[in-house]
Motif scaffolding. Structure first.
Motif, short mmCIF file in Angstrom:
data_model
loop_
_atom_site.label_atom_id
_atom_site.label_comp_id
_atom_site.label_asym_id
_atom_site.label_seq_id
_atom_site.Cartn_x
_atom_site.Cartn_y
_atom_site.Cartn_z
N LYS A 125 -11.42 -68.11 -84.08
CA LYS A 125 -11.60 -66.68 -83.86
C LYS A 125 -12.56 -66.11 -84.90
CE LYS A 125 -9.06 -62.36 -83.28
NZ LYS A 125 -7.75 -61.68 -83.35
N ILE A 126 -13.52 -65.33 -84.43
CA ILE A 126 -14.50 -64.72 -85.32
C ILE A 126 -14.08 -63.27 -85.59
CG2 ILE A 126 -16.92 -64.12 -85.64
CD1 ILE A 126 -16.35 -67.14 -85.45
N GLU A 127 -14.11 -62.89 -86.85
CA GLU A 127 -13.72 -61.54 -87.24
C GLU A 127 -14.94 -60.64 -87.34
OE1 GLU A 127 -10.83 -60.43 -90.72
OE2 GLU A 127 -12.87 -60.42 -91.53
N GLU A 185 -28.16 -73.58 -95.78
CA GLU A 185 -27.23 -73.50 -96.92
C GLU A 185 -25.85 -73.05 -96.45
OE1 GLU A 185 -30.42 -72.34 -100.46
OE2 GLU A 185 -29.60 -70.77 -99.18
N ILE A 186 -25.82 -72.07 -95.56
CA ILE A 186 -24.54 -71.59 -95.02
C ILE A 186 -23.82 -72.71 -94.28
CG2 ILE A 186 -23.52 -70.04 -93.30
CD1 ILE A 186 -25.73 -68.00 -94.07
N LYS A 187 -24.56 -73.44 -93.47
CA LYS A 187 -23.96 -74.53 -92.69
C LYS A 187 -23.37 -75.60 -93.62
CE LYS A 187 -26.29 -75.70 -89.09
NZ LYS A 187 -27.32 -76.33 -88.19
N ASN A 188 -24.10 -75.96 -94.66
CA ASN A 188 -23.62 -76.96 -95.62
C ASN A 188 -22.34 -76.49 -96.31
OD1 ASN A 188 -23.80 -79.34 -97.34
ND2 ASN A 188 -24.42 -77.93 -98.96
N ILE A 189 -22.30 -75.22 -96.67
CA ILE A 189 -21.11 -74.67 -97.32
C ILE A 189 -19.92 -74.69 -96.36
CG2 ILE A 189 -20.09 -72.50 -98.15
CD1 ILE A 189 -22.88 -71.93 -99.45
N CYS A 190 -20.12 -74.20 -95.13
CA CYS A 190 -19.01 -74.13 -94.17
C CYS A 190 -18.46 -75.51 -93.81
CB CYS A 190 -19.46 -73.42 -92.91
SG CYS A 190 -19.77 -71.65 -93.11
N THR A 244 -29.38 -59.55 -88.13
CA THR A 244 -29.19 -60.93 -87.67
C THR A 244 -28.79 -61.00 -86.19
OG1 THR A 244 -26.89 -60.92 -88.35
CG2 THR A 244 -28.48 -61.68 -89.97
N LEU A 245 -29.06 -59.93 -85.46
CA LEU A 245 -28.62 -59.84 -84.07
C LEU A 245 -29.01 -61.07 -83.26
CD1 LEU A 245 -27.09 -57.76 -82.35
CD2 LEU A 245 -29.29 -56.85 -81.63
N ASP A 246 -30.22 -61.56 -83.47
CA ASP A 246 -30.70 -62.71 -82.70
C ASP A 246 -30.14 -64.04 -83.22
OD1 ASP A 246 -32.21 -61.00 -81.13
OD2 ASP A 246 -34.00 -61.21 -82.40
N ASN A 247 -29.44 -63.99 -84.35
CA ASN A 247 -28.96 -65.24 -84.98
C ASN A 247 -27.43 -65.37 -84.99
OD1 ASN A 247 -31.63 -66.07 -85.76
ND2 ASN A 247 -31.55 -64.48 -87.31
N ILE A 248 -26.74 -64.48 -84.27
CA ILE A 248 -25.27 -64.50 -84.29
C ILE A 248 -24.73 -65.85 -83.83
CG2 ILE A 248 -23.17 -63.53 -83.28
CD1 ILE A 248 -24.41 -61.78 -85.43
N GLY A 249 -25.30 -66.37 -82.73
CA GLY A 249 -24.84 -67.66 -82.21
C GLY A 249 -25.03 -68.78 -83.22
N ILE A 250 -26.16 -68.76 -83.91
CA ILE A 250 -26.44 -69.79 -84.92
C ILE A 250 -25.44 -69.71 -86.07
CG2 ILE A 250 -28.16 -70.57 -86.61
CD1 ILE A 250 -30.32 -69.48 -84.71
N LEU A 251 -25.11 -68.48 -86.47
CA LEU A 251 -24.15 -68.29 -87.57
C LEU A 251 -22.75 -68.74 -87.16
CD1 LEU A 251 -25.46 -64.86 -88.87
CD2 LEU A 251 -25.34 -66.96 -90.23
N ILE A 252 -22.37 -68.48 -85.91
CA ILE A 252 -21.06 -68.94 -85.43
C ILE A 252 -21.02 -70.46 -85.44
CG2 ILE A 252 -19.56 -69.07 -83.40
CD1 ILE A 252 -20.42 -66.20 -82.73
N GLU A 253 -22.08 -71.09 -84.96
CA GLU A 253 -22.15 -72.55 -84.95
C GLU A 253 -22.14 -73.12 -86.37
OE1 GLU A 253 -25.57 -73.66 -82.72
OE2 GLU A 253 -24.78 -72.86 -80.81
N ALA A 254 -22.68 -72.36 -87.32
CA ALA A 254 -22.70 -72.81 -88.72
C ALA A 254 -21.31 -72.80 -89.34
CB ALA A 254 -23.64 -71.92 -89.54
#
Length: 239
Positions: free
Chosen positions: A3-5, A148-153, A224-234
């Motif tokens: 679930k995404i907050e 960097e975010i993906k590596n951290i997550c 980051t509107l266009d990058n929301i999906g990428i951030l969720i996947e990260a």
């Protein structure tokens, strides 16, 4: 699926109501002291109590910012404020100072602790350090790249929150002393005058290189509107 907050800021009670009514899962807000948004309307103690009741009735969480740096002579007031926040059942504290984080862990162990973006946590080593101290969430510095975010997550069990909209700091979030030097208004105490938003002329060897002042220090706002999906996947937990 995780679930995404959706986490919204509220600088006033009216803003809180609007955010809840428009679908926020959680709200972060500040009281009249120890908050990094000193010039927002902010919340009195009565309004904080009212906000928690309103939000909890609608299954929305309340996170309170205690994310400025404080002085020794303020600590008794800070302890009293923490006790009040504990009695009204806020869901988490957003903290910058590591000393305060240790104090809360020891004397208020029921509080969930979110390390503020003002802590400037921008790599996996720092995340693992705070994971070892038992915090619940990291609000990453706004300067991190997707990789960097993906590596951290991928390498922590902590909740990871990122800013997805709004102003960027010219320095690492909360660490800039420019406002203190120019205007005697400390960004570390929530009173940044945002001098980096002003127009400046570039000068070299006493000569102006610009005929007209321009916004040399001001970054564009984060969107980051266009990058929301990428951030969720990260692996981001909270936006």
């Amino acid at each position: 699926m995780k679930k995404i907050e959706l986490l919204a800021p509220a600088g006033s009670y009216e803003a809180l109501v609007a955010a809840v009514q428009n679908g926020a899962n959680a709200i972060y807000l500040g009281g009249n002291a120890f908050s990094a948004r000193a010039f927002a309307t902010n919340f009195s103690r009565e309004e904080l109590k009212k906000a928690v009741i309103y939000a909890h009735l609608r299954n929305v969480k309340i996170y309170v910012t205690v994310n400025t740096l404080y002085e020794d002579n303020q600590f008794e007031n800070l302890k009293d404020y923490l006790l009040f926040l504990a009695t009204i059942d806020v869901d988490a504290l957003i903290i910058q100072d590591i000393g305060l984080m240790h104090f809360v862990k020891k004397y208020f162990p029921d509080f969930e602790i979110h390390m503020s973006t003002q802590t400037s946590i921008y790599n996996l080593s720092a995340v693992k350090y705070f994971e070892g101290l038992g915090v619940d969430r990291i609000v990453l510095a706004r300067e991190n790249s997707i990789e960097e975010i993906k590596n951290i997550c991928n390498n922590t069990d902590l909740d990871i929150e990122v800013f997805v909209h709004g102003a960027l700091c010219m320095s690492y979030s909360g660490q800039c002393l420019m406002s203190s030097m120019i205007a005697k208004r400390s960004g570390n105490k929530g009173a940044c005058g945002q001098p980096c938003r002003l127009a400046y002329k570039l000068e070299k060897d006493g000569k102006n290189l610009d005929s007209v002042p321009s916004y040399l220090l001001s970054p564009r706002d984060l969107c980051t509107l266009d990058n929301i999906g990428i951030l969720i996947e990260a692996g981001i937990t909270s936006f």
